[in-house]
Design an enzyme around this catalytic site. Sequence first.
Site, PDB file in Angstrom:
ATOM      1  N   LYS A 193      -0.440   4.393   8.161  1.00  0.00           N
ATOM      2  CA  LYS A 193      -0.394   3.124   7.842  1.00  0.00           C
ATOM      3  C   LYS A 193       0.513   2.061   8.483  1.00  0.00           C
ATOM      4  O   LYS A 193       0.480   0.883   8.537  1.00  0.00           O
ATOM      5  CB  LYS A 193      -0.173   2.805   6.314  1.00  0.00           C
ATOM      6  N   LYS A 227       0.788  -1.234   0.001  1.00  0.00           N
ATOM      7  CA  LYS A 227      -0.069   0.024  -0.058  1.00  0.00           C
ATOM      8  C   LYS A 227       1.030   1.108  -0.226  1.00  0.00           C
ATOM      9  O   LYS A 227       2.155   0.861   0.355  1.00  0.00           O
ATOM     10  CB  LYS A 227      -0.710  -0.039   1.311  1.00  0.00           C
TER      11      LYS A 227
HETATM   12  C1  GLG Z   1      -8.608   6.907   0.636  1.00  0.00           C
HETATM   13  C2  GLG Z   1      -8.387   6.288   1.958  1.00  0.00           C
HETATM   14  C3  GLG Z   1      -8.733   4.717   1.924  1.00  0.00           C
HETATM   15  C4  GLG Z   1      -9.856   4.408   0.961  1.00  0.00           C
HETATM   16  C5  GLG Z   1      -9.899   5.051  -0.081  1.00  0.00           C
HETATM   17  C6  GLG Z   1     -11.239   4.785  -1.074  1.00  0.00           C
HETATM   18  O1  GLG Z   1      -7.410   6.701   2.362  1.00  0.00           O
HETATM   19  O2  GLG Z   1      -8.896   4.210   3.357  1.00  0.00           O
HETATM   20  O3  GLG Z   1      -9.899   3.058   1.002  1.00  0.00           O
HETATM   21  O4  GLG Z   1      -9.650   6.112  -0.154  1.00  0.00           O
HETATM   22  O5  GLG Z   1     -12.143   5.187  -0.339  1.00  0.00           O
HETATM   23  N1  GLG Z   1      -6.812   8.001  -0.274  1.00  0.00           N
HETATM   24  C7  GLG Z   1      -7.446   6.954  -0.194  1.00  0.00           C
HETATM   25  O6  GLG Z   1      -6.788   6.084  -0.769  1.00  0.00           O
END
Ligand code: GLG
Length: 835
Positions: A567, A561
Amino acid sequence: MVNIVPNNIQLEDDRTGMTVSILKRAFLDNLFYVQAKFPKIATKNDYYMALAYTVRDRLVNRWLNTERTYIEKAPRTVVYLSAEFLLGPHLGNNLISLGLYNVAKQAIEELGLNLADLLEQEEEPGLGNGGLGRLAACYIDSLATLEIPAIGYGIRYEYGIFDQQIKDGWQVEITDKWLQYGNPWEVARPEASLEVKFGGHTETYTDEFDRYRVRWVPYKVVKGVPYDTPILGFQANTANTLRLWKAEAPESFDFEAFNKGDYFGAVHEKSDSENITKVLYPNDESYQGKQLRLEQQYFFVSCSLQDAIRLMKLQNLAPERFHEQYAIQLNDTHPTIAVAALMRLLLDEYGFDWDRAWNITTNTFAYTNHTLLPEALERWPLEMFGNLLPRHLEIIYEINRRFLDRVRIKFPDEIDRLRRMSIIDESGERYIRMAHLACIGSHAINGVAELHSELLKKTILHDFYEMYPEKFTNVTNGVTPRRFIVLSNPRLANLITDRIGDGWIKNLDELRKLENFIEDSGFRQEFAGVKRAVKRDLAEQIRDNYGIDIDPDSLFDIQAKRIHEYKRQHLNALHIITLYNRLKADPNLDITPRTFLFGGKAAPGYYMAKLIIKLINSIADVVNHDPDIRGRLKVVFLKDYNVKFAQRIYPAADLSEQISTAGKEASGTGNMKFSMNGALTIGTLDGANIEIREEVGAENFFLFGLTAEQVLALKASGYNPRDYYESNPELKLAIDRLDSGFFSRGDGDLFRPLLDALMYQDDYLVLADYASYVECQDRVGQAYRDSDRWTRMSILNVDRMGKFSSDRSIREYLQKIWKVPPVEIQVPEYTQSNG
Ligand code: GLG
């Protein structure tokens, strides 16, 4: 209407036939006539292109019939407005949607080539940063599969998310030239270009009915050229359009300069316009208050709204029906300027009065929030905004004035509330708060997981919740099982289909039928065999690309990720150091062999995230070369994590790391993809983890750490990370070894910024959660030793993931927010009249 396919085309035409022999002929034909190559001089890319055109030909008929049906029937349509679409490679996905995968594989093999090689050749459109962009891509897949009339609008960045290289353990960014060998999946439509205005000033005048009107006199005009990509539904005739806008200079614009003889200057201006869609901003979860970013946002929003109105004209619909025709979803605040832009079109271009225009606007838009992190909430310096969009600023003032009047009526004598809720932040330098505009201008507001939606109401959008409780709802994210199971894990897909049929691909709840096989040891063996085979493939790839041998029988513990402190990749790193320290202290210690894999990009300007990458690589260097550790621990940072690579990673994981500080990860979607492929999760009660755990059962999920409430309470009570360091010897040793330069060739300063942040600040409670995490990891290690029990847990994870299909999410949006019914697309045979 005119025939779009001539009557005399044969049913099994080279452009439409689906048999092996026709595909071979079509492939060679495209190689010759489109790529202008013959086999002896063709490159792998030529072969990829020939196959891509062969597949594209086979979906054009559906695409055009979908478009024609939408023009004729003028159905209510979902518009997904998103600055990012992280699509991933098209070829494999389209082969699957068309049901052509196996036929194409055979045809390619009979030609002496290899389909996997050609799939690997595709340069993916990385037009997004991470979860938010990938979610948009999953959603347009599901919309087409569910046969919903929909358009995706976005930006055709010339350079997508950068390619990541690792040099000496550090991230290095390389520009992503994804278009350099051409893009066979897009069709440019220059004839449908539109103009977008910027800057200048406004003037008032009275029109022929003596009404007071405003006219915007721009400083410059930029041309938006649409590039269309078909988005085909799985086993559906629907092929919707993803329309991405490229900025160009309008031909006529530089005329004056040109006539004055300033040829160079005139051409130079052109590159200025083209800069707008040159590059994706590579920040995930943090915005950059750069004018160019605002220009990108307004540019694609303005093009899209004009385009939507133009389509209505083609359908003989008047603009006052805009909100009946379109349900427009704002994917985060990035496209929120659309609220003011639609108001401007309705007021200034179509002469509607304010109330009518506002009614249309608020009935059109709905807003999805994706984050609670304050650094990600967009706000534009007022002055910059006003210089770029003077008329929109006036409109926003008026929206704000009327809105604050309402707040005053609902909550009399609450000056502070007005200050907090105003679209204009006046606490220091003045800013436009885009989330406020989104909340005021939309009829629905949603978070992306249960916890996140609750926290929105309690924290950052609390005032708006009190003002408009009825607007708030939740739609938990989902992911497409087509790309993330069928395409990425064909072995698993085949095993599932062998037992329960293939209905699960469109109706993921059917996976629950697998529970009938849980007591069948043959099934369990096959299931475990799939995992082992996939892990072997990945191990081979890692050996080829990194020269590192990893043991496919070890526990694959994966965190993939974006790199971000919330995170907590560094919490994972501290656990690795702890295991290493234990082994050094007792070389005979019997631990479960593990391979730690990491993947993810850091925003180029995010120093701490880049240091975390260096940290992981430094630990890998020591651990992988220490003879005492051989056969027990391996650590690999996999470079350039993207969709294509993710598709290989998810199926190979035994353990999925979802270890964010509770309350920080809005949802997560990688967590779903891992679990669907049989990984067990180690995770906090954060985002969608909570719902995943509810579905798969607490006994099939490794839970650790503080809850969101406990996090807040601990912070409120005065959190002192040093206490945790002092009182936990394993934690202390891990930190001390980093501090002493043990993992950095004696350089004790290298990780100091990271260690200082942890010891004195620790915003993300890494030290507070460390003990619980390590204890939980010990349980994971133990559980893995009972391989049959592990396999049962793994099967139950796959079995119970039905909820997390993006088809379910889209159904919820349809029912709660969009109210758009499906439209069946008829695809006439090629020999019939296609008029
Ligand atoms: C955001 C959030 C993620 C989420 C995604 C899609 O941080 O937790 O799953 O959108 O809703 N910036 C991201 O990736």
